[in-house]
Design an enzyme around this catalytic site. Structure first.
Site, PDB file in Angstrom:
ATOM      1  N   LYS A 192       2.376  -3.344   7.300  1.00  0.00           N
ATOM      2  CA  LYS A 192       2.614  -3.532   5.862  1.00  0.00           C
ATOM      3  C   LYS A 192       4.054  -3.142   5.522  1.00  0.00           C
ATOM      4  CE  LYS A 192       0.164  -4.624   2.974  1.00  0.00           C
ATOM      5  NZ  LYS A 192      -0.224  -5.965   2.439  1.00  0.00           N
ATOM      6  N   TYR A 250      -1.638  -0.459  10.992  1.00  0.00           N
ATOM      7  CA  TYR A 250      -1.797  -1.123   9.691  1.00  0.00           C
ATOM      8  C   TYR A 250      -0.594  -0.840   8.788  1.00  0.00           C
ATOM      9  CZ  TYR A 250      -3.239  -1.611   4.790  1.00  0.00           C
ATOM     10  OH  TYR A 250      -3.270  -1.920   3.444  1.00  0.00           O
ATOM     11  N   THR A 301       0.823  -1.212   0.000  1.00  0.00           N
ATOM     12  CA  THR A 301       0.000   0.000   0.000  1.00  0.00           C
ATOM     13  C   THR A 301       0.858   1.264   0.000  1.00  0.00           C
ATOM     14  OG1 THR A 301      -1.457   1.281   1.455  1.00  0.00           O
ATOM     15  CG2 THR A 301      -0.090  -0.325   2.528  1.00  0.00           C
ATOM     16  N   ASP A 302       0.287   2.351  -0.467  1.00  0.00           N
ATOM     17  CA  ASP A 302       1.012   3.638  -0.407  1.00  0.00           C
ATOM     18  C   ASP A 302       1.105   4.160   1.030  1.00  0.00           C
ATOM     19  OD1 ASP A 302      -1.657   4.345  -0.028  1.00  0.00           O
ATOM     20  OD2 ASP A 302      -1.679   5.961  -1.512  1.00  0.00           O
ATOM     21  N   GLU A 303       0.318   3.562   1.943  1.00  0.00           N
ATOM     22  CA  GLU A 303       0.287   4.089   3.319  1.00  0.00           C
ATOM     23  C   GLU A 303       1.623   3.895   4.036  1.00  0.00           C
ATOM     24  OE1 GLU A 303      -3.359   3.444   5.439  1.00  0.00           O
ATOM     25  OE2 GLU A 303      -4.480   3.120   3.596  1.00  0.00           O
TER      26      GLU A 303
HETATM   27  P1  NAD Z   1      -9.596  -7.363   2.347  1.00  0.00           P
HETATM   28  O1  NAD Z   1      -9.578  -7.095   3.814  1.00  0.00           O
HETATM   29  O2  NAD Z   1     -10.829  -7.091   1.571  1.00  0.00           O
HETATM   30  O3  NAD Z   1      -9.220  -8.902   2.078  1.00  0.00           O
HETATM   31  C1  NAD Z   1      -8.217  -9.565   2.782  1.00  0.00           C
HETATM   32  C2  NAD Z   1      -8.357 -11.053   2.528  1.00  0.00           C
HETATM   33  O4  NAD Z   1      -7.297 -11.721   3.242  1.00  0.00           O
HETATM   34  C3  NAD Z   1      -9.685 -11.639   3.052  1.00  0.00           C
HETATM   35  O5  NAD Z   1     -10.226 -12.526   2.102  1.00  0.00           O
HETATM   36  C4  NAD Z   1      -9.276 -12.384   4.312  1.00  0.00           C
HETATM   37  O6  NAD Z   1     -10.085 -13.516   4.581  1.00  0.00           O
HETATM   38  C5  NAD Z   1      -7.851 -12.808   3.970  1.00  0.00           C
HETATM   39  N1  NAD Z   1      -7.043 -12.995   5.177  1.00  0.00           N
HETATM   40  C6  NAD Z   1      -6.913 -12.130   6.224  1.00  0.00           C
HETATM   41  N2  NAD Z   1      -6.120 -12.664   7.176  1.00  0.00           N
HETATM   42  C7  NAD Z   1      -5.726 -13.885   6.700  1.00  0.00           C
HETATM   43  C8  NAD Z   1      -4.891 -14.901   7.217  1.00  0.00           C
HETATM   44  N3  NAD Z   1      -4.308 -14.794   8.416  1.00  0.00           N
HETATM   45  N4  NAD Z   1      -4.666 -15.997   6.451  1.00  0.00           N
HETATM   46  C9  NAD Z   1      -5.252 -16.123   5.240  1.00  0.00           C
HETATM   47  N5  NAD Z   1      -6.075 -15.203   4.713  1.00  0.00           N
HETATM   48  C10 NAD Z   1      -6.304 -14.093   5.442  1.00  0.00           C
HETATM   49  O7  NAD Z   1      -8.355  -6.566   1.785  1.00  0.00           O
HETATM   50  P2  NAD Z   1      -8.157  -5.839   0.366  1.00  0.00           P
HETATM   51  O8  NAD Z   1      -8.663  -4.459   0.471  1.00  0.00           O
HETATM   52  O9  NAD Z   1      -8.647  -6.723  -0.723  1.00  0.00           O
HETATM   53  O10 NAD Z   1      -6.566  -5.749   0.315  1.00  0.00           O
HETATM   54  C11 NAD Z   1      -5.795  -6.815  -0.238  1.00  0.00           C
HETATM   55  C12 NAD Z   1      -4.325  -6.453  -0.179  1.00  0.00           C
HETATM   56  O11 NAD Z   1      -4.091  -5.251  -0.898  1.00  0.00           O
HETATM   57  C13 NAD Z   1      -3.818  -6.210   1.244  1.00  0.00           C
HETATM   58  O12 NAD Z   1      -2.520  -6.742   1.337  1.00  0.00           O
HETATM   59  C14 NAD Z   1      -3.790  -4.691   1.366  1.00  0.00           C
HETATM   60  O13 NAD Z   1      -2.800  -4.284   2.289  1.00  0.00           O
HETATM   61  C15 NAD Z   1      -3.457  -4.300  -0.053  1.00  0.00           C
HETATM   62  N6  NAD Z   1      -3.936  -2.963  -0.482  1.00  0.00           N
HETATM   63  C16 NAD Z   1      -5.254  -2.626  -0.310  1.00  0.00           C
HETATM   64  C17 NAD Z   1      -5.703  -1.388  -0.758  1.00  0.00           C
HETATM   65  C18 NAD Z   1      -7.153  -0.972  -0.645  1.00  0.00           C
HETATM   66  O14 NAD Z   1      -7.488   0.173  -0.977  1.00  0.00           O
HETATM   67  N7  NAD Z   1      -8.057  -1.853  -0.227  1.00  0.00           N
HETATM   68  C19 NAD Z   1      -4.801  -0.498  -1.369  1.00  0.00           C
HETATM   69  C20 NAD Z   1      -3.459  -0.886  -1.516  1.00  0.00           C
HETATM   70  C21 NAD Z   1      -3.050  -2.139  -1.073  1.00  0.00           C
HETATM   71  P1  TYD Z   2     -10.639   4.216   4.416  1.00  0.00           P
HETATM   72  O1  TYD Z   2     -11.626   3.821   3.363  1.00  0.00           O
HETATM   73  O2  TYD Z   2     -10.717   3.585   5.756  1.00  0.00           O
HETATM   74  O3  TYD Z   2      -9.185   4.027   3.770  1.00  0.00           O
HETATM   75  P2  TYD Z   2      -7.721   4.475   4.329  1.00  0.00           P
HETATM   76  O4  TYD Z   2      -7.839   4.872   5.745  1.00  0.00           O
HETATM   77  O5  TYD Z   2      -6.952   3.225   4.157  1.00  0.00           O
HETATM   78  O6  TYD Z   2      -7.285   5.601   3.444  1.00  0.00           O
HETATM   79  O7  TYD Z   2     -10.741   5.793   4.630  1.00  0.00           O
HETATM   80  C1  TYD Z   2     -10.578   6.691   3.548  1.00  0.00           C
HETATM   81  C2  TYD Z   2     -10.660   8.104   4.103  1.00  0.00           C
HETATM   82  O8  TYD Z   2     -11.986   8.340   4.607  1.00  0.00           O
HETATM   83  C3  TYD Z   2      -9.732   8.339   5.289  1.00  0.00           C
HETATM   84  O9  TYD Z   2      -9.242   9.677   5.239  1.00  0.00           O
HETATM   85  C4  TYD Z   2     -10.627   8.163   6.507  1.00  0.00           C
HETATM   86  C5  TYD Z   2     -11.975   8.657   5.998  1.00  0.00           C
HETATM   87  N1  TYD Z   2     -13.168   8.020   6.626  1.00  0.00           N
HETATM   88  C6  TYD Z   2     -14.188   8.824   7.158  1.00  0.00           C
HETATM   89  O10 TYD Z   2     -14.115  10.060   7.134  1.00  0.00           O
HETATM   90  N2  TYD Z   2     -15.272   8.188   7.731  1.00  0.00           N
HETATM   91  C7  TYD Z   2     -15.383   6.823   7.788  1.00  0.00           C
HETATM   92  O11 TYD Z   2     -16.388   6.308   8.346  1.00  0.00           O
HETATM   93  C8  TYD Z   2     -14.327   6.024   7.205  1.00  0.00           C
HETATM   94  C9  TYD Z   2     -14.401   4.534   7.235  1.00  0.00           C
HETATM   95  C10 TYD Z   2     -13.249   6.677   6.631  1.00  0.00           C
END
Ligand code: NAD
Ligand code: TYD
Length: 350
Positions: A160, A156, A131-133
């Protein structure tokens, strides 16, 4: 023949990656390994789960023995690692869950790959999705590049960042072939309704308050999830070994502006009076350690691999809203269970 282990394939992004690989590469064996935590849902894959090249293994990445069995059973040649605890707010409540899954789970996978592939690391790829975070927060200007120093601010992002470092360390120390990509905020179908966009879509449908944290001026760079999956496909096949690629939407939005756009689109789609959804906006207490702004410089993947987003934000957001309106059963199944308790403890008395 490639036999690719995709971890976290039942989650939001993972399900899009699994679907893309299963349908685009019938000659590959795709093994989805997922523990099915609260965020994992096999409903996300019901359109492809009968495909002859798709396999599912319910395994926790904390279980090193079970991972080894899956590697041997399916003769795994490559890994695309997405499994993670992914929600910042949950990491503030339970940081250790993030340490276990995101750090120790990743090291378990690396160890298994290291042992199973030791005959010839050059013919196997360990692709870690991040992630970019990990780069921390930006001020009003500037962009994250691949060389921006890591400065994680939440449990988080710290977990990561740590897992990214382990992947790099395994490449250096054991000469495993690895690649890492760091992506900005994704949105789209199958997004668990604890994150901003799907939570607010659900609250607009059900006419609940829209809890905007702090002053609402926090900024995120949004990318349609299918464009992230396409970038992962490209990096998996054409990325250079041991490199990092930043992936972003070239699409920055302040939370409050995004929420207002969402309200306008939803009023139109639901046939509501203009302004009805905006009236649900409620400013609530800020998230502790809230990163002010994220924005990705995705010029490296653009120049080197020719990737760019295919969908504009307005199109992607409109498609996403339509998907949630058409899939109320998926949404209700999630919001009626344990999630309801989480929502109550997270948002009551903020
Ligand atoms: P998500 O929470 O929707 O899905 C995570 C999946 O991992 C779920 O299916 C869960 O069951 C599985 N999981 C969790 N713990 C586990 C464990 N101990 N063993 C096996 N499986 C397990 O997450 P997402 O949003 O789809 O993100 C997927 C990946 O992409 C993550 O690594 C996240 O850090 C990265 N990512 C997400 C975003 C975003 O905006 N959602 C952006 C950049 C990177
Ligand atoms: P989120 O979707 O949790 O992603 P991330 O924290 O990984 O960027 O949140 C996106 C942005 O929205 C973040 O600045 C937090 C804000 N946010 C709210 O203002 N209210 C909410 O209920 C949630 C879940 C997020």
């Amino acid at each position: 023949m490639k036999s690719i282990l995709i971890t976290g394939g039942a989650g939001f992004i993972g399900s899009h990656v699994v679907r893309l690989f299963v349908t685009k590469y019938p000659e590959y064996k795709i093994v989805n390994l997922d523990a099915l935590t609260y965020a994992g849902n096999l409903e996300n894959l019901k359109d492809i789960d009968h495909s002859p090249n798709y396999y599912f293994e319910k395994v926790n990445i904390l279980d090193a023995e079970a991972i080894t069995e899956v590697f041997i059973k399916h003769a795994i040649t490559d890994v695309i690692h997405l499994a993670a605890e992914s929600h910042v707010d949950r990491s503030i409540i339970s940081p250790l869950d993030f340490v276990y899954t995101n750090i120790i789970g990743t090291v378990n996978l690396l160890n298994t790959a290291r042992h199973q592939w030791k005959a010839d690391y050059s013919s196997h790829l360990f692709y870690h999705i991040s992630t970019d975070e990990v780069y921390g927060a930006l001020g009003d200007t500037g962009l994250f590049t691949e060389t921006t120093p890591y400065h994680p601010n939440s449990p988080y992002s710290a977990s990561k960042a740590s897992s990214d470092h382990f992947v790099r360390a395994y490449a250096e120390t054991y000469h495993m072939k690895t690649v890492v990509s760091n992506c900005s905020n994704n949105y789209g179908p199958f997004h668990f309704p604890e994150k901003l966009i799907p939570l607010f879509i659900n609250n607009i449908i059900t006419k609940k308050p829209l809890p905007v944290y702090g002053d609402g001026l926090y900024t995120r760079d949004w990318l349609f999830v299918k464009d992230h999956a396409l970038a992962i496909d490209l990096i998996f096949h054409q990325g250079k070994a041991d490199e990092t690629y930043n992936i972003g939407g070239f699409n920055e939005w302040r939370n409050i502006d995004l929420v207002k756009l969402l309200c306008t689109l939803m009023d139109e789609k639901l046939g509501r009076v203009k302004g009805e959804s905006e009236a649900l906006i409620t400013y609530v207490k800020d998230r502790p350690g809230h990163d002010r702004r994220y924005a990705i410089d995705a010029s490296k993947i653009n120049k080197e691999l020719g990737w760019k987003p295919t969908v504009t934000f307005e199109e992607g957001l409109s498609q996403t809203i339509d998907w949630y309106l058409e899939n109320t059963e998926w949404l209700n199944n999630i919001t009626s269970g344990a999630y309801a308790k989480y929502y109550e403890s997270m948002y009551t008395n903020r």
